[in-house]
Design an enzyme around this catalytic site. Structure first.
Site, PDB file in Angstrom:
ATOM      1  N   SER A  18       5.550 -32.872  31.691  1.00 24.05           N
ATOM      2  CA  SER A  18       4.636 -33.642  30.858  1.00 24.05           C
ATOM      3  C   SER A  18       3.332 -32.884  30.707  1.00 24.05           C
ATOM      4  O   SER A  18       3.176 -31.779  31.199  1.00 24.05           O
ATOM      5  CB  SER A  18       4.337 -35.021  31.457  1.00 24.05           C
ATOM      6  OG  SER A  18       3.738 -34.865  32.733  1.00 24.05           O
TER       7      SER A  18
ATOM      8  N   TYR B  28       5.581 -34.366  26.502  1.00 24.80           N
ATOM      9  CA  TYR B  28       5.105 -35.718  26.242  1.00 24.80           C
ATOM     10  C   TYR B  28       3.820 -35.957  27.015  1.00 24.80           C
ATOM     11  O   TYR B  28       3.544 -35.300  28.017  1.00 24.80           O
ATOM     12  CB  TYR B  28       6.171 -36.769  26.585  1.00 24.80           C
ATOM     13  CG  TYR B  28       6.614 -36.752  28.028  1.00 24.80           C
ATOM     14  CD1 TYR B  28       6.036 -37.609  28.965  1.00 24.80           C
ATOM     15  CD2 TYR B  28       7.603 -35.875  28.462  1.00 24.80           C
ATOM     16  CE1 TYR B  28       6.434 -37.589  30.290  1.00 24.80           C
ATOM     17  CE2 TYR B  28       8.005 -35.850  29.782  1.00 24.80           C
ATOM     18  CZ  TYR B  28       7.419 -36.709  30.694  1.00 24.80           C
ATOM     19  OH  TYR B  28       7.808 -36.683  32.005  1.00 24.80           O
TER      20      TYR B  28
END
Length: 128
Positions: free
Chosen positions: A25, A58
């Site tokens: 992430s 993300y």
């Protein structure tokens, strides 16, 4: 018809952490997420200004007010501490929204990843 449009951008943020063994992430200061209209778990593209790398991951929340830009997991291999990056998110926008004046959220930061300004458009590029 729908068009794939730039929705959000955090421009020239400095990488503050690279955590190879953290779950993948990019942790982003919550102030920056809100200003750029990026939500947790939203897909983001990251473009490294220093080395030309371009990759997707993300977003997750980083500590509010910290200036954190932490590349985690395999993304940590794509940058070094202090590298400048552009973080972008895209959305499918229909023609009616575009005609109604839809605009992206563009956020500009200083050397400490603190917000120094925002706009809703990219200016026309000139040759001068």
């Amino acid at each position: 018809m729908q068009r794939h449009m730039l929705k959000s951008k955090i421009h020239r943020a400095a990488v503050t952490h690279c955590e190879l063994h953290y779950e993948g992430s990019c942790a982003i200061d919550e102030d920056l997420l809100e200003a750029a209209n990026i939500v947790e778990n939203e897909r983001i593209d990251i473009w490294n200004i220093n080395n030309g790398e371009r990759f997707s991951t993300y977003a997750i929340k980083g500590e509010r007010g910290s200036g954190m830009i932490s590349l985690n997991g395999s993304a940590a291999r794509r940058a070094q501490l202090g590298d400048l990056v552009i973080i972008a998110a895209f959305a499918m926008i229909d023609e009616q929204e575009l005609k109604a004046g839809w605009k992206p959220d563009l956020v500009f930061v200083d050397e400490d990843n603190k917000i120094k300004g925002s706009r809703d458009h990219v200016p026309t590029q000139n040759w001068t």
